[in-house]
Write a protein that holds these residues in place. Structure first.
Motif, PDB file in Angstrom:
ATOM      1  N   LEU A 366      14.334   9.565  71.129  1.00 49.60           N
ATOM      2  CA  LEU A 366      12.719  10.092  70.716  1.00 49.60           C
ATOM      3  C   LEU A 366      12.344  10.577  71.950  1.00 49.60           C
ATOM      4  O   LEU A 366      11.263  11.592  72.739  1.00 49.60           O
ATOM      5  CB  LEU A 366      13.474   8.616  71.329  1.00 49.60           C
ATOM      6  N   GLU A 367      13.371  11.034  73.259  1.00 50.18           N
ATOM      7  CA  GLU A 367      12.665  11.877  73.905  1.00 50.18           C
ATOM      8  C   GLU A 367      13.148  13.255  74.409  1.00 50.18           C
ATOM      9  O   GLU A 367      12.606  13.358  74.524  1.00 50.18           O
ATOM     10  CB  GLU A 367      13.707  11.648  75.573  1.00 50.18           C
ATOM     11  N   LYS A 369      12.521  14.206  71.254  1.00 49.90           N
ATOM     12  CA  LYS A 369      11.111  14.172  70.072  1.00 49.90           C
ATOM     13  C   LYS A 369      10.406  15.067  71.425  1.00 49.90           C
ATOM     14  O   LYS A 369       8.913  15.845  71.372  1.00 49.90           O
ATOM     15  CB  LYS A 369      10.706  13.408  69.497  1.00 49.90           C
ATOM     16  N   CYS A 370      10.211  14.249  71.993  1.00 48.06           N
ATOM     17  CA  CYS A 370       8.827  14.298  73.516  1.00 48.06           C
ATOM     18  C   CYS A 370       8.281  15.312  73.842  1.00 48.06           C
ATOM     19  O   CYS A 370       7.940  16.128  74.085  1.00 48.06           O
ATOM     20  CB  CYS A 370       8.921  12.899  74.176  1.00 48.06           C
ATOM     21  N   GLU A 371       9.734  15.778  74.415  1.00 45.01           N
ATOM     22  CA  GLU A 371       9.950  17.299  75.127  1.00 45.01           C
ATOM     23  C   GLU A 371       9.661  18.217  74.292  1.00 45.01           C
ATOM     24  O   GLU A 371       9.170  19.168  74.609  1.00 45.01           O
ATOM     25  CB  GLU A 371      11.922  17.228  75.641  1.00 45.01           C
ATOM     26  N   ARG A 372       9.488  18.239  73.201  1.00 43.68           N
ATOM     27  CA  ARG A 372      10.356  20.061  72.294  1.00 43.68           C
ATOM     28  C   ARG A 372       8.412  19.765  71.912  1.00 43.68           C
ATOM     29  O   ARG A 372       7.321  20.452  71.318  1.00 43.68           O
ATOM     30  CB  ARG A 372      10.095  18.738  70.794  1.00 43.68           C
ATOM     31  N   VAL A 373       7.952  18.466  71.949  1.00 42.79           N
ATOM     32  CA  VAL A 373       6.618  18.078  71.800  1.00 42.79           C
ATOM     33  C   VAL A 373       6.023  19.144  72.929  1.00 42.79           C
ATOM     34  O   VAL A 373       4.374  19.800  72.758  1.00 42.79           O
ATOM     35  CB  VAL A 373       5.708  17.019  71.079  1.00 42.79           C
TER      36      VAL A 373
END
Lengths: 378, 103
Positions: A366-367, A369-373
């Motif tokens: 999940l972390e 994914k956030c970083e990718r955004v």
């Protein structure tokens, strides 16, 4: 919350004063509890808007330090295969995100390609291949890489198994179980057919995989040899004279593509149940209440003069069957509620990776994914 | 990918590929709790495409900044969850053998 609350209606102007910064009890109930009535649960959404209680001076916004202070995890059960723990102080959207990642986005190894040399059993080739794919494999997926279509199978992205069983003519019927699947650490044994005469007759013949070194020379793998997790899963049954000879290649994948790559047999959460007695339940009614509940949430407490009173002994076991509020008038006595930010998480792993590692990896994903955004935005 | 107006940076729609309810619902939660946000929601245009549209309307700050802050908050929450979980598991494992010995 007290065990017994009044249920008479009071005018809003007569209610006791609440200090600025705290919500009056009826609003606090609405914000933090799901009320489960006989027909349907109410107040199920979490109140997200930061200014929802602005007129009362209560700030509903997300304060990270408040979250860090109130968030707790309590582990109840932890074995090699499953674990149960409580997450207190988190919102359902994040708990659900963890659950979805555990089921669908954690990588595992599972058999994908099956090279069948001989199959004279009654189990069709595709059925056999499907069954082989669903067998859980005890291999740490973090040691392997994903294999895309253009890659050649090598020791970093493929695990090769071999299955060669035959049932003798005149002998009894044979059940093929997973312990017949043998791991081949040096790669495939089946030779690729080539039309040209090899230029160098002493070179090694090309097989379906190109392993540059044997997999059991790697330190992590030599300690825990790779194999199916359970040795007694039935793959096929052979009658006399039937034979199966095949090679199975396992690759890394995610549950999103096919359920065989899901690392958990399942993962679920439920909210902490809260059972509250709104009025005193005495004597005969108390006995009736204790008998009604199929999971024994209530208990009888003896008070003075031989009177009996019902108490809530094990609210955590409540399965919300609503037996205690069925029938006339019982809703006045018992209130079933759920605590909105207390989740009882259960993770049952298939065995390849222990459950506490699975949860940590899910949070890491999940972390990521956030970083990718964030990188996409900047 | 941001679909917004060149003049008004307070409101725009962000289209994320390869995402689904997992990230979108979690980001929507952190976004909604931000006091600068007037409106926030997500939708999935078609279930077969892995694409999520997140709409953010703020009270004055540029929407991409607010979305970035919300993702940062979510990352910090995840890190805190991870550290708390690791500590809880270690505590549980240490307390278990003591129980076994007492029995």
């Amino acid at each position: 919350m007290n065990g017994i609350e009044g249920n008479t209606k009071i005018s809003a102007l007569d209610m006791p004063d609440v200090p600025m910064g705290l919500l009056p009890p009826h609003l606090e109930l609405r914000r933090t509890r799901v009320l489960c009535a006989v027909d349907a649960p109410t107040h199920t959404e979490s109140i997200l808007y930061s200014g929802a209680y602005a007129s009362m001076g209560v700030d509903n916004s997300l304060q990270l330090d408040h979250f860090c202070k109130t968030f707790r995890i309590e582990v109840n059960k932890l074995t090699e295969e499953d674990m149960e723990f409580d997450m207190i102080g988190i919102d359902p959207s994040i708990a659900n995100a963890f659950r979805r990642i555990l089921i669908a986005e954690l990588p595992t190894m599972a058999i994908e390609k099956v090279l069948i040399a001989n199959n004279t059993s009654v189990i069709q080739d595709e059925v056999l291949a499907h069954r082989l794919g669903l067998i859980p494999i005890k291999a740490d997926p973090r040691l392997f890489d994903f294999m895309s279509e253009n890659d050649t199978p090598n020791e970093k992205n493929t695990i090769v198994f071999k299955l060669h069983v035959s049932c003798e003519k005149g002998g009894p019927r044979l059940t093929v179980k997973t312990d017949e699947l043998k791991w081949l650490p040096s790669g495939s044994d089946f030779l690729l057919e080539t039309k040209e005469v090899p230029s160098n007759p002493t070179s090694k013949p090309k097989t379906y995989t190109s392993f540059s070194c044997s997999q059991d020379s790697l330190p992590e793998l030599s300690a825990n040899p790779i194999g199916p997790k359970h040795p007694d899963i039935i793959i096929a049954k052979l009658g006399p004279g039937q034979e199966i000879e095949l090679e199975a290649h396992a690759v890394k994948g995610m549950g999103k593509t096919h359920a065989k790559w899901s690392p958990v047999s399942t993962a679920w959460y439920r909210m902490l149940p809260e059972v509250v007695l709104l009025q005193e339940v005495k004597d005969a009614k108390a006995e009736e209440l204790v008998k009604k509940c199929p999971v024994n949430v209530f208990d009888i407490e003896d008070i003075a003069k031989g009177n009996k009173r019902a108490t809530v002994a094990r609210p955590r076991d409540c399965t919300l069957c609503r037996e205690c509020i069925r029938g006339d008038d019982w809703e006045k006595y018992v209130a079933l509620r759920r605590v909105k930010n207390h989740f009882i998480f259960t993770i049952e792993s298939t065995g390849a990776v222990p459950p506490e590692v699975l949860f940590t990896e899910a949070v890491k994903i999940l972390e990521d994914k956030c970083e990718r955004v964030i990188t996409e935005l900047s | 990918m941001e679909h917004g107006s060149l003049t008004n940076h307070k409101a725009s729609t962000f289209s994320l590929t390869d995402e689904d309810h997992t990230l979108a619902n979690a980001v929507r939660f952190t976004l909604n709790q931000d006091p600068r946000v007037l409106f926030c929601g997500y939708s999935i245009p078609h279930p077969s495409d892995a694409r999520v549209n997140i709409r953010v309307q703020t009270t004055g700050d540029p929407a991409s900044e607010v979305l970035k802050d919300a993702c940062q908050d979510l990352m910090l929450m995840c890190q805190h969850v991870r550290s708390t979980f690791d500590k809880a598991v270690v505590d549980f494992k240490m307390s278990k053998p003591i129980e076994d010995m007492n029995i």
